[in-house]
Design a protein around this motif. Sequence first.
Motif, short mmCIF file in Angstrom:
data_model
loop_
_atom_site.label_atom_id
_atom_site.label_comp_id
_atom_site.label_asym_id
_atom_site.label_seq_id
_atom_site.Cartn_x
_atom_site.Cartn_y
_atom_site.Cartn_z
N GLY A 80 0.81 -1.21 0.00
CA GLY A 80 0.00 0.00 0.00
C GLY A 80 0.84 1.26 0.00
O GLY A 80 0.52 2.24 -0.68
N THR A 81 1.94 1.26 0.75
CA THR A 81 2.83 2.42 0.77
C THR A 81 3.48 2.62 -0.60
O THR A 81 3.56 3.76 -1.09
N ALA A 82 3.94 1.54 -1.20
CA ALA A 82 4.55 1.65 -2.54
C ALA A 82 3.55 2.17 -3.56
O ALA A 82 3.87 3.03 -4.39
N ALA A 83 2.31 1.68 -3.49
CA ALA A 83 1.28 2.14 -4.44
C ALA A 83 0.96 3.61 -4.22
O ALA A 83 0.80 4.37 -5.19
N ALA A 84 0.87 4.04 -2.97
CA ALA A 84 0.56 5.44 -2.68
C ALA A 84 1.67 6.36 -3.17
O ALA A 84 1.40 7.43 -3.75
N ILE A 85 2.92 5.97 -2.96
CA ILE A 85 4.05 6.79 -3.42
C ILE A 85 4.05 6.88 -4.94
O ILE A 85 4.28 7.95 -5.52
N LEU A 102 -0.15 7.55 -17.84
CA LEU A 102 -1.42 7.28 -18.49
C LEU A 102 -2.21 6.25 -17.68
O LEU A 102 -1.70 5.20 -17.34
N GLY A 103 -3.45 6.57 -17.38
CA GLY A 103 -4.29 5.66 -16.62
C GLY A 103 -4.10 5.77 -15.11
O GLY A 103 -4.52 4.87 -14.38
N ARG A 104 -3.48 6.87 -14.66
CA ARG A 104 -3.24 7.02 -13.23
C ARG A 104 -4.54 7.07 -12.44
O ARG A 104 -4.67 6.43 -11.39
N SER A 105 -5.52 7.82 -12.93
CA SER A 105 -6.81 7.92 -12.24
C SER A 105 -7.52 6.57 -12.20
O SER A 105 -8.12 6.19 -11.18
N SER A 106 -7.42 5.83 -13.30
CA SER A 106 -8.05 4.50 -13.34
C SER A 106 -7.37 3.55 -12.37
O SER A 106 -8.03 2.74 -11.70
N ALA A 107 -6.04 3.64 -12.29
CA ALA A 107 -5.31 2.79 -11.36
C ALA A 107 -5.70 3.09 -9.91
O ALA A 107 -5.86 2.17 -9.10
N GLN A 108 -5.86 4.37 -9.59
CA GLN A 108 -6.27 4.73 -8.24
C GLN A 108 -7.69 4.25 -7.95
O GLN A 108 -7.99 3.79 -6.84
N LEU A 109 -8.57 4.32 -8.95
CA LEU A 109 -9.94 3.84 -8.78
C LEU A 109 -9.96 2.34 -8.53
O LEU A 109 -10.68 1.85 -7.64
N VAL A 110 -9.18 1.59 -9.31
CA VAL A 110 -9.12 0.14 -9.14
C VAL A 110 -8.55 -0.22 -7.77
O VAL A 110 -9.00 -1.15 -7.10
N LEU A 111 -7.55 0.54 -7.33
CA LEU A 111 -6.93 0.29 -6.03
C LEU A 111 -7.92 0.45 -4.89
O LEU A 111 -7.91 -0.32 -3.91
N MET A 112 -8.79 1.45 -4.98
CA MET A 112 -9.75 1.73 -3.92
C MET A 112 -11.06 0.96 -4.08
O MET A 112 -11.89 0.98 -3.17
N CYS A 166 -5.34 -9.15 2.29
CA CYS A 166 -4.54 -8.08 1.69
C CYS A 166 -5.32 -7.30 0.64
O CYS A 166 -5.01 -6.13 0.37
N VAL A 167 -6.32 -7.96 0.03
CA VAL A 167 -7.15 -7.27 -0.95
C VAL A 167 -7.84 -6.06 -0.30
O VAL A 167 -8.05 -5.02 -0.94
N LEU A 168 -8.17 -6.18 0.98
CA LEU A 168 -8.76 -5.06 1.71
C LEU A 168 -7.71 -4.22 2.42
O LEU A 168 -7.87 -3.01 2.57
N GLY A 169 -6.64 -4.86 2.89
CA GLY A 169 -5.63 -4.13 3.65
C GLY A 169 -4.86 -3.13 2.82
O GLY A 169 -4.56 -2.02 3.29
N ILE A 170 -4.52 -3.48 1.60
CA ILE A 170 -3.73 -2.59 0.74
C ILE A 170 -4.45 -1.27 0.47
O ILE A 170 -3.85 -0.19 0.58
N PRO A 171 -5.75 -1.27 0.11
CA PRO A 171 -6.44 0.03 -0.07
C PRO A 171 -6.47 0.88 1.19
O PRO A 171 -6.35 2.11 1.11
N TYR A 172 -6.65 0.26 2.36
CA TYR A 172 -6.64 1.02 3.61
C TYR A 172 -5.31 1.75 3.78
O TYR A 172 -5.27 2.95 4.06
N VAL A 173 -4.22 1.02 3.60
CA VAL A 173 -2.89 1.62 3.77
C VAL A 173 -2.66 2.70 2.71
O VAL A 173 -2.18 3.80 3.02
N TYR A 188 -4.78 4.51 1.07
CA TYR A 188 -5.62 5.69 1.31
C TYR A 188 -5.01 6.58 2.40
O TYR A 188 -4.94 7.81 2.25
N LEU A 189 -4.56 5.98 3.50
CA LEU A 189 -4.01 6.76 4.60
C LEU A 189 -2.66 7.37 4.23
O LEU A 189 -2.35 8.51 4.61
N VAL A 190 -1.85 6.64 3.49
CA VAL A 190 -0.55 7.19 3.08
C VAL A 190 -0.75 8.31 2.06
O VAL A 190 -0.04 9.33 2.09
N LEU A 191 -1.71 8.16 1.16
CA LEU A 191 -2.01 9.23 0.20
C LEU A 191 -2.46 10.50 0.93
O LEU A 191 -2.12 11.62 0.52
#
Length: 275
Positions: free
Chosen positions: A88-93, A101-111, A146-153, A155-158
């Motif tokens: 989650g930290t790596a994804a947020a950074i 390209l597709g950054r907004s879509s990637a963030q949507l899929v992550l959340m 982890c499917v749920l844990g990664i978005p939590y992390v 979101y908070l790191v972002l």
Amino acid sequence: MTSHRQSEDRFARRMLAIYVGGVCIFLIIPILLPMVISFSSSARIEFPPPGFSLQWYEAAINNEHFRRGLWNSLVIAAVCAVLSTIAGTAAAIALNHYRFLGRSSAQLVLMMPLALPAVVKGLGVMFVLPSYGLAPGVVATILAHCVLGIPYVAYLVLATLSNYDLTLEQASRNLGASAYRTFRLITFPLIKPGVVAGGVFAFLMSFDNVSLSLFTAAGNTLPLSLMQHIQHNADPTVAAVSTFLIISAMVIMVLFGQVIRQRQLSGLKSASAEA
């Protein structure tokens, strides 16, 4: 005119206090009731309890099913918290630092897992597991959580990175520091509150998760053990275990708040000393 406005302000504050108090009572009563019932002397769940007894705490401690479920839940939650914090930290950074390209879509899929119904996530994970050669068990449960844990992390790191100054990293790299050294000395200390908060939330989410564990756990976790017990036994043992979980969560959150408060105070003292 001024006294009339002051009386209106006092009335508004009182109504707001009554409203907030009512909401707090509404939220706290479902938490307090199991704690009261756990001390009941009755052999069934009833309120108010007819007497006081600690027999159900003794029964919960002596229950091998609960002890094994507690150990499985702790292992799964700890590993899930570590993996979710790293990913989650790596994804947020990546989402915060880079424009692609597709950054907004990637963030949507992550959340997206945070918005999907629990049954949908559980069924999806159950159908995907055989594709990776995984059978229901501890490993499958960890990955599902982890499917749920990664978005939590993430979101908070972002949220922590929203006020982050990228020029600090650029200055560090221009002065010859490696990417790892820059992250260890510059980036991580600044985003540490969000990373720690994300790890704590991922741990708590995994520890009491039921929906995903139902589809992936070959053995028992503590929440599943509680579900199976209450289906066949309507005694206050479940209330005793629930009280233990409530107190544990409260202790973790209080300790986490104390750590954050101490860090803020030390930061203020350092800033005052530099000034």
